[in-house]
Scaffold this active site. Structure first.
Site, PDB file in Angstrom:
ATOM      1  N   HIS A   1       0.859  -1.183   0.000  1.00  0.00           N
ATOM      2  CA  HIS A   1       0.000   0.000   0.000  1.00  0.00           C
ATOM      3  C   HIS A   1       0.898   1.236   0.000  1.00  0.00           C
ATOM      4  CE1 HIS A   1       1.293  -0.569   4.127  1.00  0.00           C
ATOM      5  NE2 HIS A   1       1.291   0.742   4.167  1.00  0.00           N
TER       6      HIS A   1
ATOM      7  N   HIS B   1       5.783   6.267  -0.808  1.00  0.00           N
ATOM      8  CA  HIS B   1       6.547   5.045  -1.061  1.00  0.00           C
ATOM      9  C   HIS B   1       5.677   3.823  -0.791  1.00  0.00           C
ATOM     10  CE1 HIS B   1       6.680   5.503   3.294  1.00  0.00           C
ATOM     11  NE2 HIS B   1       6.764   4.184   3.321  1.00  0.00           N
TER      12      HIS B   1
HETATM   13  O1  3AM Z   1       3.568   2.483   4.727  1.00  0.00           O
HETATM   14  P1  3AM Z   1       4.719   2.030   5.542  1.00  0.00           P
HETATM   15  O2  3AM Z   1       5.006   0.559   5.389  1.00  0.00           O
HETATM   16  O3  3AM Z   1       5.934   2.875   5.395  1.00  0.00           O
HETATM   17  O4  3AM Z   1       5.371   1.348   9.323  1.00  0.00           O
HETATM   18  C1  3AM Z   1       3.974   1.451   9.238  1.00  0.00           C
HETATM   19  C2  3AM Z   1       3.479   1.454   7.821  1.00  0.00           C
HETATM   20  O5  3AM Z   1       4.321   2.264   7.058  1.00  0.00           O
HETATM   21  C3  3AM Z   1       3.551   2.821   9.686  1.00  0.00           C
HETATM   22  O6  3AM Z   1       2.261   2.967   9.147  1.00  0.00           O
HETATM   23  C4  3AM Z   1       2.156   2.186   7.964  1.00  0.00           C
HETATM   24  C5  3AM Z   1       0.957   1.292   8.048  1.00  0.00           C
HETATM   25  O7  3AM Z   1       1.085   0.440   9.159  1.00  0.00           O
HETATM   26  N1  3AM Z   1       3.541   2.972  11.127  1.00  0.00           N
HETATM   27  C6  3AM Z   1       3.348   2.013  12.047  1.00  0.00           C
HETATM   28  N2  3AM Z   1       3.430   2.525  13.285  1.00  0.00           N
HETATM   29  C7  3AM Z   1       3.695   3.850  13.138  1.00  0.00           C
HETATM   30  C8  3AM Z   1       3.894   4.939  14.034  1.00  0.00           C
HETATM   31  N3  3AM Z   1       3.831   4.769  15.357  1.00  0.00           N
HETATM   32  C9  3AM Z   1       3.770   4.136  11.763  1.00  0.00           C
HETATM   33  N4  3AM Z   1       4.016   5.358  11.282  1.00  0.00           N
HETATM   34  C10 3AM Z   1       4.187   6.338  12.190  1.00  0.00           C
HETATM   35  N5  3AM Z   1       4.134   6.149  13.519  1.00  0.00           N
END
Ligand code: 3AM
Length: 194
Positions: free
Chosen positions: A37, A121
């Protein structure tokens, strides 16, 4: 209480192209293709009644459909450690516009502002246990990765439930962009249960 985030889901053919990249880095934990995603906004743990308010705010967003172009790979690092590997999305005015609308809507609904800069990304792998030189070579080897652009017709409110190996992501509500057939939530019940 589910963890929520707002993201662009990706169509199946693109997910297949991304999954073809996976492999060949010892220690990397590859994201399963069904979880790919593009995050527009991480929200976090949310009570049901708050989730309803956020859903209302997101449902009010008006933005035009657009083409999303992924191109090239990169890494994210923190404190000298490379924690993830991703495919970059090209910045475009409509993508920035949608992200900014989402941010504004969620702030109006009471969320504190997101401090981090938006870096569009799609995460491919978590890499805290992979060797940095292998990761750098991988990024360089796929420098020219450029799948065909895809049409973005909606964005979604996802829930994330942590599993043993991988998180399980579920699109709880889809928000159609302007001019899509069934523009008023025919696909997604307003009273989605969180
Ligand atoms: O889209 P990406 O994979 O970069 O790493 C988690 C994921 O990022 C991020 O939110 C997306 C969907 O889960 N994520 C998880 N915990 C987080 C946090 N505490 C976070 N982003 C910011 N703060």
């Amino acid at each position: 209480m589910p963890r929520l985030f707002v993201a662009l889901p990706l169509p199946e053919p693109l997910r297949e192209q991304l999954s073809d990249l996976a492999g060949g880095i010892p220690g990397a934990r590859w994201v399963p293709p069904e979880n790919y995603h593009l995050t527009l906004r991480f929200i976090g743990e949310t009570e049901g009644w708050r989730a309803d308010e956020l859903d209302e705010a997101l449902a009010g967003i008006r933005a035009k459909p657009f083409a999303l172009q992924l191109a090239g790979l990169d890494i994210f690092e923190k404190a000298g450690r490379i924690h993830s590997l991703h495919v970059k999305a090209e910045r475009s005015e409509p993508l920035a516009h949608l992200q900014s609308k989402v941010e504004t809507a969620l702030q109006r609904a009471g969320l504190p502002p997101e401090r981090r800069r938006f870096t569009p990304h799609v995460t491919l792998a978590r890499t805290d246990k992979a060797a940095p030189d292998k990761l750098i070579s991988f990024v360089q080897a796929h420098n020219l990765f450029r799948p065909p652009p895809v049409a973005v017709t909606h964005f979604s409110l996802f829930s994330s439930r942590l599993g043993k190996e991988q998180a399980h992501y579920e699109a709880e509500v889809d928000y159609l962009l302007e001019g899509q057939p069934d523009d008023h939530r025919g696909l997604a019940p307003r009273e989605a249960e969180f």
